[in-house]
Every structure is written in structure tokens, then in C-alpha cells.
Design an enzyme around this catalytic site. Structure first.
Site, short mmCIF file in Angstrom:
data_model
loop_
_atom_site.label_atom_id
_atom_site.label_comp_id
_atom_site.label_asym_id
_atom_site.label_seq_id
_atom_site.Cartn_x
_atom_site.Cartn_y
_atom_site.Cartn_z
N ARG A 52 0.25 6.96 20.72
CA ARG A 52 0.31 8.11 21.30
C ARG A 52 -0.10 8.01 22.78
O ARG A 52 0.76 8.70 23.72
CB ARG A 52 -1.17 8.80 20.80
CG ARG A 52 -1.70 9.90 21.78
CD ARG A 52 -1.08 11.36 21.61
NE ARG A 52 -1.43 11.73 20.27
CZ ARG A 52 -1.05 13.06 20.01
NH1 ARG A 52 -0.17 13.84 20.55
NH2 ARG A 52 -1.35 13.48 18.56
N GLU B 197 6.23 6.25 3.12
CA GLU B 197 7.64 5.57 2.71
C GLU B 197 8.39 6.14 1.47
O GLU B 197 9.53 6.15 1.27
CB GLU B 197 7.23 3.95 2.30
CG GLU B 197 6.34 4.15 1.33
CD GLU B 197 5.97 2.51 0.89
OE1 GLU B 197 6.41 1.73 1.15
OE2 GLU B 197 4.97 2.42 0.00
N ARG C 133 4.12 5.57 -1.98
CA ARG C 133 5.51 5.84 -2.50
C ARG C 133 5.32 7.12 -3.36
O ARG C 133 6.27 7.91 -3.24
CB ARG C 133 5.63 4.71 -3.60
CG ARG C 133 6.60 3.33 -3.15
CD ARG C 133 6.44 2.38 -3.82
NE ARG C 133 5.03 1.78 -4.39
CZ ARG C 133 4.81 0.96 -5.15
NH1 ARG C 133 5.89 0.36 -5.82
NH2 ARG C 133 3.66 0.48 -5.18
N ASP D 102 -3.38 3.36 -1.41
CA ASP D 102 -2.68 4.83 -1.42
C ASP D 102 -3.44 5.74 -2.00
O ASP D 102 -3.19 6.91 -2.01
CB ASP D 102 -1.46 4.70 -2.48
CG ASP D 102 -0.51 3.79 -1.66
OD1 ASP D 102 -0.67 3.58 -0.44
OD2 ASP D 102 0.24 3.11 -2.42
#
Ligand code: ADP
Length: 358
Positions: free
Chosen positions: A157, A225, A174, A130
Site C-alpha cells: 500500500r 489462489e 484453494r 486456510d
């Protein structure tokens, strides 16, 4: 130079591509310096339950290019309690482990501090897809995960273009929307939603309508998310319905989830993991403890863990009233500078996206 008989290496928390390259570098650098190496299995639970293997130069062969972690990982609640920590310390003493390198994210670094203050010098190396550790510009795994996102999104795509559809794609992240933001820009997303910046849903719908009116067939929306609707639901599925309802364009939802954790690490992740792992052992040899390895302005440096984690809390608005008490005005100013720069970079990239998503 500090002397060590044996060092332990562990991977903890969420896995990330490049962790194996870091394990290899740590093991080989230690061996090069005459130090024995134990691979602790399953993060801190391997210390609590005395589960480890000997690592030699050959046992870390053929892993530099592999995703996941050969040492496995775990979320070990027992280690957060004093009894669990004492078991971990006893395991270290039993095996002559006099230092540890822990690869993971902020939770892992809290554990590293707990070991350091109980007499086992511990160094943290970031492994997190992340890029969510504020003190470092880069966490090992980030590049690979973004490249996996763009590969998946490029495939979506193709089919969106054939069917004149819109896809809403949710990716991990997160507290930190950097995967969605950077991979979204690189995939030509028409809208990006991240936790750091309020999402203008009406403007996104307007853009999608205008783009369709001017002949655009495929539309991609990328979101993290960690973005939720006002009633607390994951926003991706909600947004998917809203787009279909308000634009009349067939819209599908895709959650990439753990797909973006796996796979062979990119050059960037292998190289950074190797540099950070090597540096971590060098820091131990210099007598350092309770620091994390970070990349700042292209250089590999180290930060005191408590300082780094407090900076992280500052960036994520999680400071408690007394969190800054232990720091000087100069240190607090340094934290603020890093946080402000990070926030301004996110804003700068988001504005670039807004200017191009026509
Ligand atoms: P990450 O390192 O990716 O942020 P976690 O937050 O799950 O992942 O932390 C990984 C592990 O680190 C936990 O399972 C636990 O064993 C240990 N850990 C997390 N927080 C603490 C803490 N406050 N004190 C001691 N150990 C911790």
C-alpha cells in the site's frame, strides 16, 4: 481412564504456524499423565518408515513461538495404500505406541481414521492456515497467516500510494477464501475475489475508475489462489492485465504464496494450539478415538472424524450420492445448519466489504 504406555504425535500435510505450540502441549500433557511420547518425523511417512524421536519436557522447550514444525511434514502417498498403513501399524506396535495425535487438515484426518479403525486410537488437531475445515470455526495457523497478509499488503500500500498504482495480491486458499476475505477487509481492499462468491469484474473496474476520479491513489485487490478465469488460468494475473487495460492505472501482480505459511505464531494461534493439544490428550485418556478437536462458538469440543469430513464435503459441494447414507436425519440437519451458517457469514462479510470499498 484409558491407559497408555506411549503416544505418538505427528504433523502432516501443509504446515501452519502454531503446530509447534500444539506439539509442545500434547507432549507435556501426556508426560504430566505418566505417558511416554514419540515425535513421528515427516507426518505419516515417519510411521511408514519408522522415523521418530523421543520427546521429553525439554525437547519441546523453546518451540512455542516458532513457525514451521519441528517434527517436519510430508505428503505420504504410501500411507494411503493398505501396505503402507500396515507398515505404519507395525511401527506403532514395535515402539508400544498405543495412540496418536495427528495435527493437520482434512487429508491428515482421513489418515487418522484409517489408523483408528486398524486399532491405533487417533485424535486429530487442526493445523491449517486456510481455516478450511468446516466442522471447526477455527484452524490453528489462520490468525498468523492473515496477520502476515496484512503486514505485506500494508507495505505494498505504501508504494502504491507513492506511485498511484494498483496491486493485485494473490493469497493462499484453494477451496476456502477466508484469508483473502478477512485480510482483504482488514487491508481496505477495493475488490476481493474468493472461490465462494462470484466476482463481478465490471463492478470492480467501475469502482476503481470512480475511486481514481475522486482522488484515490492506492488501490489494492486481494484474491484467493482458488479463483480461476473462465479458461482455467489463475485469475490474479488475468485480472491484473484487465485492470491496467480498462482503467489505464499501472497495475502490478504479487503472489504471497508460502510467505504466509511461515513466521512466529500469534497469541491466538499459540493459545488455541495449546488448548486443542491439551484437550486431545484428555480425550485419549477418556477413551475417545477417531475424533477431531474443534472450536465451536468459542468452546473447544470434539467431532467424530467421518461426521466432520462429510460436513466438509457438504460445504464444498463434494458429496457423493451415498455420502449421507450412514447419518441420521438429525445429523444431516446439523451438518446443513453449520454449512448454511458458514456460507451466510462469508456473504455477510463480503457485503460489508462491498459497502465500504469506495
Ligand atoms: P492436509 O492434512 O493439510 O489436508 P493432505 O491432504 O496432503 O494435507 O494430507 C496429508 C497426508 O494425510 C497425506 O500426505 C497422506 O499421508 C494422508 N492422507 C490423505 N488422505 C488420506 C486418505 N484418504 N487415507 C489415508 N491417508 C490420507
Amino acid at each position: 481412564m484409558a491407559k497408555f504406555d506411549t503416544i505418538g504425535v505427528l504433523t502432516s500435510g501443509g504446515d501452519a504456524p502454531g503446530m509447534n505450540a500444539a506439539v509442545r502441549a500434547i507432549a507435556r500433557r501426556a508426560i504430566q499423565n505418566g505417558i511416554k511420547v514419540k515425535g513421528i518425523l515427516g507426518g505419516y511417512s515417519g510411521l511408514v518408515n519408522d522415523n521418530m524421536i523421543d520427546l521429553n519436557a525439554r525437547s519441546v522447550s523453546n518451540i512455542v513461538h516458532r513457525g514451521g514444525t519441528i517434527l517436519y511434514t510430508d505428503r505420504c502417498l504410501e500411507f494411503k495404500e493398505e501396505e503402507g498403513m500396515q507398515k505404519a501399524i507395525a511401527t506403532c506396535r514395535r515402539h508400544n505406541i498405543d495412540a496418536i495425535v495427528a495435527i493437520g487438515g482434512d487429508g491428515t484426518f482421513r489418515g487418522a481414521t484409517d489408523l483408528s479403525i486398524r486399532g491405533i486410537p487417533t485424535i486429530g488437531v487442526t493445523g491449517s492456515i486456510d481455516n478450511d475445515v468446516t466442522a471447526t470455526d477455527y484452524t490453528v495457523g489462520f490468525d498468523t497467516s492473515m496477520n502476515t497478509v496484512i503486514e505485506c499488503v500494508d507495505r505494498l500500500r505504501d508504494t502504491c500510494q507513492s506511485h498511484a498504482r494498483c496491486d493485485v495480491v494473490e493469497v493462499m486458499g484453494r477451496d476456502c477464501g477466508e484469508i483473502a476475505l478477512k485480510a482483504g477487509i482488514a487491508s481496505g481492499a477495493i475488490a476481493i475475489a474468493i472461490p465462494e462468491i462470484p466476482f463481478d469484474e465490471d463492478a470492480a473496474i467501475e469502482r476503481i475508475n470512480a475511486a481514481r476520479a475522486s482522488g484515490k491513489r492506492s488501490m489494492l485487490v486481494i484474491l484467493s489462489e482458488g479463483v480461476f478465469s473462465t479458461d482455467g488460468k489463475p485469475y490474479g494475473e488475468v485480472l491484473c492485465d484487465v485492470i491496467q487495460e480498462k482503467t489505464g492505472i499501472e497495475t502490478k501482480f504479487a503472489r504471497l504464496a508460502h510467505v504466509i505459511r511461515g513466521g512466529s505464531p500469534t497469541l491466538r494461534d499459540r493459545l488455541t494450539a495449546t488448548e486443542m493439544g491439551t484437550y486431545a490428550v484428555d480425550l485419549l485418556l477418556e477413551g475417545k478415538s477417531d475424533v477431531i478437536v474443534a472450536e465451536v462458538d468459542g468452546k473447544i469440543v470434539n467431532y467424530d472424524i467421518t461426521f466432520a469430513l462429510t460436513m466438509d464435503k457438504m460445504y464444498k459441494n463434494k458429496l457423493k450420492p451415498d455420502s449421507l447414507d450412514a447419518f441420521s436425519a438429525e445429523q444431516i440437519a446439523q451438518m446443513k445448519k453449520v454449512c448454511d451458517f458458514r456460507a451466510s457469514e462469508i456473504r455477510r462479510l463480503y457485503d460489508i466489504h462491498l459497502g465500504l470499498c469506495q
